[in-house]
Design an enzyme around this catalytic site. Structure first.
Site, PDB file in Angstrom:
ATOM      1  N   GLU A  92       0.802  -1.223   0.000  1.00 24.81           N
ATOM      2  CA  GLU A  92       0.000   0.000   0.000  1.00 24.81           C
ATOM      3  C   GLU A  92       0.840   1.280   0.000  1.00 24.81           C
ATOM      4  OE1 GLU A  92      -3.450   0.633  -0.130  1.00 24.81           O
ATOM      5  OE2 GLU A  92      -2.639   2.669  -0.266  1.00 24.81           O
ATOM      6  N   GLY A 102      19.478   5.621  -1.654  1.00 26.80           N
ATOM      7  CA  GLY A 102      20.714   5.264  -2.357  1.00 26.80           C
ATOM      8  C   GLY A 102      21.568   4.265  -1.600  1.00 26.80           C
ATOM      9  N   GLY A 104      20.280   1.212  -0.576  1.00 24.79           N
ATOM     10  CA  GLY A 104      19.714  -0.128  -0.707  1.00 24.79           C
ATOM     11  C   GLY A 104      18.589  -0.429   0.263  1.00 24.79           C
ATOM     12  N   PHE A 127       0.190  -3.811  -6.311  1.00 22.12           N
ATOM     13  CA  PHE A 127       0.304  -2.438  -5.820  1.00 22.12           C
ATOM     14  C   PHE A 127      -0.087  -1.516  -6.961  1.00 22.12           C
ATOM     15  CE2 PHE A 127       4.293  -2.074  -8.170  1.00 22.12           C
ATOM     16  CZ  PHE A 127       4.798  -3.353  -8.107  1.00 22.12           C
ATOM     17  N   ASN A 133       4.749   8.464 -12.328  1.00 21.86           N
ATOM     18  CA  ASN A 133       5.855   8.199 -11.402  1.00 21.86           C
ATOM     19  C   ASN A 133       6.874   7.255 -12.043  1.00 21.86           C
ATOM     20  OD1 ASN A 133       7.515   7.732  -9.216  1.00 21.86           O
ATOM     21  ND2 ASN A 133       5.855   7.376  -7.766  1.00 21.86           N
ATOM     22  N   SER A 136       9.542   5.238  -9.863  1.00 17.81           N
ATOM     23  CA  SER A 136       8.995   4.068  -9.168  1.00 17.81           C
ATOM     24  C   SER A 136       8.675   2.949 -10.150  1.00 17.81           C
ATOM     25  CB  SER A 136       7.724   4.434  -8.399  1.00 17.81           C
ATOM     26  OG  SER A 136       8.037   5.287  -7.324  1.00 17.81           O
ATOM     27  N   TYR A 140      10.240  -0.870  -9.961  1.00 18.58           N
ATOM     28  CA  TYR A 140       9.466  -2.100  -9.917  1.00 18.58           C
ATOM     29  C   TYR A 140       9.672  -2.958 -11.158  1.00 18.58           C
ATOM     30  CZ  TYR A 140       7.044  -0.076  -5.915  1.00 18.58           C
ATOM     31  OH  TYR A 140       6.746   0.462  -4.698  1.00 18.58           O
TER      32      TYR A 140
END
Lengths: 170, 171
Positions: A92, A102, A104, A127, A133, A136, A140
């Protein structure tokens, strides 16, 4: 600075969780939309029936943030159910404070969530990500995520409280 | 035929729930993708910690069709959490057998779910709809639903089991 730990959130973490929720909302320019309180987070996450779970990232005191925080990242998740394959882990919220990126932490959080999903016999992790974005989305996609909205045409809908009340009272 | 009853699903309803899940999947030409079993549904829905809830619509014996089913519709839902506002009711599956449509069963199911959401202090109900499913989109829009994907640009992503295992195994 590679010194951090990841752990399950505890009731004492509720004020940090709310702080980080608000920081992430601020980044999305939506800070005033956060109406959730610490009391609700406590009841909803640490009562008999948790409605969410959290993992937090913590740094040692000597590495604390400028304002003195040691909890510097979190992920909020819960379990959902797909009628074709069963349990899923739903991610979520997921955020690491800017000055701690940066190192990890994000990758480690996602790794921990992946382990949790596999251990609890989930068939996958779902998700949502805003289409603008791109950083992101890249994060992913590098880890094998696929865009179901693109592939299967799914769109997320909402019936808000006002309309729910209208329907209930008919 | 306006004679039907809506109730919370019980363990005995599990075979009917799976049948209706498969019927809905068949309509989407995905029936072979349903790998869930009655055993999974029983453990996951009626154990100590239910991962889903169901409402079923049943009709009296005299209105049963040839196959003899009395459970002719269902909705599967669970509670999710929005970090800005708290609890939400998430509508996962919603289906009424073809021969029983047009009698208001769908509307009554949605009304029951709305009551449940309000009683459980949920701020709203969320669900996904395929963009090609015009009939469902209209059904929901008539009841005040808004398309958050359109308004806010949300896209649903998935990391499947294979990739979860890869990530878990990474050093």
């Amino acid at each position: 600075m590679a010194n951090f730990i990841l752990r399950k959130a505890e009731p004492k973490d509720v004020s940090d969780i709310l702080r980080l929720i608000k920081e992430l909302a601020k980044f999305e320019e939506m800070e005033e939309q956060v109406v959730l309180t610490e009391k609700e987070l406590l009841e909803d996450g640490f009562g008999d029936h948790p409605f969410y779970h959290c993992v937090v990232a913590e740094v040692p005191k000597d590495k604390q943030s400028v304002e003195g925080y040691t909890v510097v990242g979190f992920a909020m998740y819960y379990f959902t159910y797909d009628p074709w394959i069963g349990k899923l882990l739903y991610l979520e919220d997921f955020y690491v404070m800017k000055e701690f990126r940066g190192y990890g932490m994000g990758s480690e959080i996602l790794k921990m969530l992946s382990e949790t999903a596999v251990k609890t016999r989930c068939s996958g992790m779902h998700f949502i990500v805003a289409e603008w974005n791109t950083s992101s989305i890249e994060f992913y996609k590098r880890r094998g995520a696929s865009d179901l909205s693109h592939e299967e045409g799914w769109r997320l809908y909402e019936i808000d409280k006002c309309n729910l009340l209208k329907m209930s009272s008919k | 035929m306006a004679n039907f009853n809506l109730r919370k699903a019980e363990p005995k309803d599990v075979p009917d729930i799976l049948r209706l899940i498969k019927e809905l999947a068949k309509y989407e030409e995905m029936e072979d993708q349903v790998i869930l079993t009655e055993k999974d549904l029983l453990e996951d829905g009626f154990g100590d910690h239910p991962f889903y809830h169901c409402v079923v619509a049943d009709v009296p014996a005299e209105h049963q069709k040839v196959e003899g089913y009395s459970v002719i519709g269902f909705a599967m839902y669970y509670f999710t959490y929005d970090p800005w506002i708290g609890k939400l009711l998430y509508l996962e599956d919603f289906y009424v057998m073809k021969e029983y449509r047009g009698f208001g069963i769908g509307s009554e199911i949605l009304k029951t779910l709305s009551d449940t959401a309000v009683k459980n202090r949920c701020s709203s109900m969320h669900f996904i709809v395929a963009e090609s499913n015009k009939a469902s989109i209209d059904f929901y829009k008539r009841r005040g639903a808004s398309d958050l994907s359109l308004q806010e640009g949300w896209r649903l992503f998935r990391i499947d089991k294979e990739n979860l295992l890869k990530i878990s195994a990474e050093e």
